[in-house]
Design an enzyme around this catalytic site. Structure first.
Site, mmCIF file in Angstrom:
data_model
loop_
_atom_site.group_PDB
_atom_site.id
_atom_site.type_symbol
_atom_site.label_atom_id
_atom_site.label_comp_id
_atom_site.label_asym_id
_atom_site.label_seq_id
_atom_site.Cartn_x
_atom_site.Cartn_y
_atom_site.Cartn_z
ATOM 1 N N PRO A 70 -9.846 -24.303 8.293
ATOM 2 C CA PRO A 70 -10.920 -23.564 8.950
ATOM 3 C C PRO A 70 -12.045 -23.198 7.993
ATOM 4 O O PRO A 70 -11.846 -23.150 6.781
ATOM 5 C CB PRO A 70 -10.227 -22.306 9.457
ATOM 6 C CG PRO A 70 -9.030 -22.142 8.592
ATOM 7 C CD PRO A 70 -8.636 -23.498 8.132
ATOM 8 N N GLY A 71 -13.214 -22.914 8.541
ATOM 9 C CA GLY A 71 -14.377 -22.725 7.709
ATOM 10 C C GLY A 71 -14.874 -21.305 7.542
ATOM 11 O O GLY A 71 -15.657 -21.036 6.649
ATOM 12 N N LYS A 121 10.035 18.778 -8.052
ATOM 13 C CA LYS A 121 10.199 18.076 -9.329
ATOM 14 C C LYS A 121 9.848 18.943 -10.532
ATOM 15 O O LYS A 121 10.617 19.096 -11.473
ATOM 16 C CB LYS A 121 9.255 16.851 -9.445
ATOM 17 C CG LYS A 121 9.286 15.838 -8.406
ATOM 18 C CD LYS A 121 8.284 14.721 -8.724
ATOM 19 C CE LYS A 121 6.839 15.158 -8.648
ATOM 20 N NZ LYS A 121 6.384 15.585 -7.315
ATOM 21 N N SER A 137 4.808 9.350 -8.791
ATOM 22 C CA SER A 137 5.082 7.924 -9.074
ATOM 23 C C SER A 137 5.717 7.200 -7.877
ATOM 24 O O SER A 137 6.891 6.874 -7.904
ATOM 25 C CB SER A 137 5.951 7.775 -10.321
ATOM 26 O OG SER A 137 7.094 8.588 -10.280
#
Lengths: 299, 628
Positions: B105-106, B466, B534
């Protein structure tokens, strides 16, 4: 020495098979007994020489294959000294599923698609090599060489992994599997030219011979055994016919032909005006039917 | 029918295959061109034409004419939407050559698919609508082809019938294209005026215009010399699989990707530098004296050297690059953006390795080729990046060798193929920052403090507790006379990471910095207590991998999101709910739960004091500290 285009296709198929054996825990090769399977098996023998074939062959037997296919299968496994697993969907047999009364759609679903999934689960194969080609059918043209199936063997045509260069992504998680089409880029003509040049044995049904047939819905059906119920106006007639593609005999349409050698077949191919799948009664069941079957787990 | 004599049926030994890509959008008539090539080279069978006529009536856009585009748009969804959304493979053959068409596809959002098609193509047909001339998309297609290493271009100026076959218009388009593409790396550009719909200059020369005396598309495709120079390039042999059928034979199976080799020639294993000689070149059809590019063979070597899948064999005089760092063009192919610092899997040849992108140098606008500043790469974006691999890799620049200079990027968790890369050049560390051997070891430093150095990494949602628990652990160890250091998420953001925000790349960078600092502290013999949300497994694992196995303890502080939101000590969750802030973990940013934490603290029904005590007990059990 092979012509360059066949040499390239052969080397490409060998490389794909070696990747499968190097990267998967327990691969298998699907063996349908047809010409493509014969070529694939021949190439696999080359890929792993001098070692034995490092995976078994799996034939999903619908119990409606031509008798000559079954004897050819057993002879080939013996001749090449390979492990052959034959799997039949026993549940389907007990339910009396057959291509004549159940219809080709249900028969194919139960005895081929479901049976294949059963066998893959039973033996815990994580990769299955198949001989399907991209030139066979439109939805195959967009299939990957390494075609990922999520747990439950589901194919999602909208979410296929991009496949660049010859760098295949072989990674799967537990329960997921890969279908690998080692002959994706071959065409029907390539297959026959290769069979001719490499002198590969194929099922005799590909060659023209006088065989008993009846005409049904525009298809020429061979009366291979007594299980095919004949209608009152049907009398088997001897015709010079052959098959371009083989499957369950009540679903495989023959063509009129005088091609008795591979050279004749190649010549016939070059002037053929219909595609090989035209003889397959299962494809025309509904629009875009191959794509649908593939999503459900058909090879 | 009468079969021809067998001798004519055998394809000529020289018959080869050309794989080409077609670039252009549906409006340019790309699918029509391919349908026309297939039809005019008689590869469409009658039953397919019947199906086509049926489909044309249902989906077609050409009124009652047969719509050739329907021959090639395969999947149901595409036919319904009237667009091509994937890479399709078409085949046709002539006596001289067999062809594989990669139809892609283009639109810009399909850069990924176009790159995929281009990666396996030797030539590109770039379609231009004669009424519109060279457009932005023409430039994009040309750039991607050039980047992926395509050197031969057919510029097909389509719909020439709609401009009344005027030479001036064709000439102007060709002039424009040649001017624009001067900065690309094409070696040949062949312009051909065509009408795909009516077949002018597709499979045969058109009688509609006398001014054009060049070849038609099919003639050109049949005759272009694509004799690749693969055979004269340096020998490269990536080992795919070790073939060991019995104790007497050990062979290395693979394909020669470039160059050639003969029995007796000396070879080197690129990464290890070991040399040996080729003993035999084994094939099922008998041993070969010489093998060359394109041959799938099995090699046995004179010496017993231990190599496996991934090894790259070369001649000692023509070695590839070996490096753990290189610069590369990267095409991003996934919805989730590239994150610098995150761990990915790379496949280069038959080698598979963990890697990360260390820097995105710039992003390239595919339409203008401008270099833009970028912190990340999104779906279909192309960037120039620095990449670092866990082990040294053997490769060549992609410019020189497409086979040994390309790689794919795989997500470690989803296993999706998320990127594709082309190596530009190796990066070497400046020699003045080579590792300086330390004369006092970390163990000696730690022993002086009567402890084992380590990183104790608390991870969990904001508000999970924590930092509270980490603080109590720190105090307990201090009163026990151990040497500790506490690194806290909020505190480092005032200094070490003051320049970073909370986007995924910035979070990754923050954790990388903290990890490096913690590692230096471990080197100095300290027990380093870290408290960071994190959220990504890859980032925590990156820190884990910086130190020895027993030196990293991951502590998962497991508090439900509802409980955290109820506590909301920093007011984060209420701000997130009101839309005041974004990227809050657990709300609109993911948290990946640790799969195997060393310690799993379920906080419900426990006091922080009890939880901290549980941590200290584990430290004692692991002999990081002694009992009281």
């Amino acid at each position: 020495m092979l012509p360059k285009h066949l040499h390239r296709l052969e080397a490409e198929s060998i490389a794909i098979m070696r990747d499968v054996v190097a990267e998967f825990r327990k691969p298998v090769m699907l063996y349908s007994i047809g010409k493509d399977s014969s070529v694939m098996l021949h190439i696999a023998m080359k890929a792993f020489f001098p070692a034995k074939l490092p995976f078994p062959l799996l034939h999903v037997d619908t119990t409606w294959k031509f008798r000559e296919m079954i004897s050819f299968r057993d002879e080939a496994a013996k001749r090449l000294d390979v492990d052959l697993i034959v799997h039949v969907n026993k549940d389907g047999v007990e339910r009396g599923i057959n291509p004549v009364e159940s219809g080709s759609l249900l028969h194919t679903q139960v005895m081929k698609t479901d049976a294949l999934k059963q066998a893959l689960d039973l033996y815990r194969f994580d990769a299955a090599l198949g001989g399907a080609r991209r030139d066979e059918e439109k939805s195959r043209a967009k299939e990957r060489i390494f075609s990922f199936r999520s747990a439950g063997h589901v194919w999602d045509p909208r979410d296929q992994r991009p496949e660049l260069w010859n760098l295949f992504n072989t990674r799967i998680r537990q329960g997921e599997t890969m279908r690998v089409f080692a002959m994706s880029n071959w065409t029907e003509l390539d297959v026959w030219e290769y069979i001719m040049l490499e002198k590969i044995p194929v099922v005799p049904l590909y060659f023209a011979k006088q065989r008993p047939v009846v005409l049904r819905n525009g298809a020429t059906i061979m009366v291979d055994d007594k299980r095919l119920p004949l209608k009152s106006d049907e009398t088997p007639q001897m015709r010079m016919i052959r098959f371009r593609t083989l499957g369950c005999y009540p679903l495989s349409g023959a063509i009129n032909s005088n091609a008795v050698t591979i050279e004749d077949i190649v010549a016939e191919m070059q002037t053929a005006t219909v595609s090989e799948r035209q003889g397959r009664l299962i494809d025309g069941d509904e629009a875009a039917s191959m794509e649908k079957k593939k999503r459900e787990g058909y090879f | 029918m009468t079969p021809k004599a067998a001798v004519e049926l055998v394809p000529a030994r020289t018959k080869d295959q050309l794989r080409f890509i077609t670039c252009g959008s549906v409006d340019d008539g790309k699918s029509t061109l391919i349908g026309r090539l297939l039809h005019d080279s008689k590869i469409i069978y009658e039953d397919q034409l019947t199906a086509l006529a049926h489909d044309s009536a249902r989906h077609g856009t050409n009124g009652n004419d047969v719509d050739f585009a329907l021959l090639v748009d395969g999947l149901e969804a595409e036919r319904e939407q009237g667009i091509t959304i994937d890479v399709a493979h078409r085949f046709f053959t002539t006596p001289r050559r067999s062809f594989m068409v990669l139809d892609t596809p283009g639109h810009e959002q399909y850069t990924r698919n176009m790159a995929t098609g281009a990666s396996n193509a030797q030539l590109a047909i770039i379609l231009v609508d004669a009424r519109k001339g060279v457009l932005v998309q023409t430039k994009r297609h040309s750039f991607i082809c050039s980047l992926l290493g395509i050197r031969n271009i057919v510029l097909a100026v389509n719909k020439i019938d709609l401009i009344k076959y005027k030479k001036e218009i064709f000439d102007r388009i060709v002039e424009d294209y040649i001017a624009f593409s001067a900065s690309l790396r094409f070696t040949s550009i062949v312009p051909i005026p065509i009408s795909a719909r009516y077949g002018d200059n597709v499979a045969s020369r058109s009688g509609n215009f006398e001014w054009y005396d060049g070849p038609c598309v099919l003639d050109y495709l049949e005759s272009i010399d694509i004799q690749s120079n693969a055979v004269i390039q340096p020998f490269r042999f990536p080992v795919q699989w070790v073939n060991r059928p019995n104790l007497d034979f050990r062979g290395y199976a693979g394909s020669v990707v470039t160059g050639s080799i003969s029995a007796g020639d000396e070879v080197v294993v690129a990464t290890s530098g070991q040399t040996t000689r080729i003993k035999r070149i084994v094939t099922h059809d008998g041993d070969l004296v010489r093998a060359e590019a394109g041959d799938a063979i099995t090699i046995s070597l004179e010496d017993e050297i231990d190599i496996g899948r991934g090894a790259l064999l070369a001649r000692p005089t023509e070695r590839p690059q070996v490096s753990g760092q290189f610069a590369a063009h990267l095409i991003w192919m996934d919805e989730a953006p590239l994150v610098a610092g995150r761990n990915y899997i790379l496949r280069i040849g038959t080698q598979t390795v963990a890697a990360s992108v260390t820097a995105i140098k710039h992003r390239i606008d595919v339409n203008t080729r401008e270099h833009l500043v970028a912190k990340t790469l999104g779906l279909n974006e192309i960037g120039f990046c620095h990449i670092s691999t866990a082990l040294p890799m053997a490769f060549d620049p992609y410019e020189i060798n497409r086979e040994t200079g390309s790689f794919i990027v795989i997500d470690r968790y989803t296993n999706r193929t998320i990127g594709a890369g082309m190596i530009a050049y190796p990066l070497r560390r400046p020699t003045n920052i080579a590792w300086h051997p330390l004369s006092v070891s970390r163990n000696e430093r730690a022993a002086l403090k009567n402890q084992k150095a380590c990183i104790i990494w608390f991870t969990g949602l904001s508000g999970s507790g924590k930092s509270t628990i980490a603080n109590i652990v720190d105090q307990k160890l201090f009163t026990m006379a151990y040497h500790t250091m506490l690194l806290d998420g909020d505190n480092v953001r005032h200094g070490l990471s003051a320049d970073l925000g909370f986007s995924e790349p910035d979070r990754a960078e923050n954790i990388r910095r903290v990890g490096e600092v913690a590692k230096l502290m471990v080197d100095s013999g300290l027990i380093v207590i870290c408290s960071f949300v994190s959220p990504y497994i890859a980032q925590r694992d990156m820190v884990r991998n910086l130190v020895a196995k027993e030196e990293f303890l991951e502590i998962f502080v497991d508090t439900s999101i509802d409980e955290c939101a109820r506590r909301d000590p920093k007011g984060l969750y209420s701000k997130a709910r009101s839309g005041e802030i974004k990227n809050v973990t657990g709300i609109d940013a993911p948290y990946e739960i640790p799969l195997r934490p060393e310690i799993h603290l379920r906080t419900t029904g426990q006091t922080p004091e009890q939880l901290a005590e549980a941590v200290v007990e584990v430290l004692i059990a692991r002999a990081i500290v002694d009992n009281y």
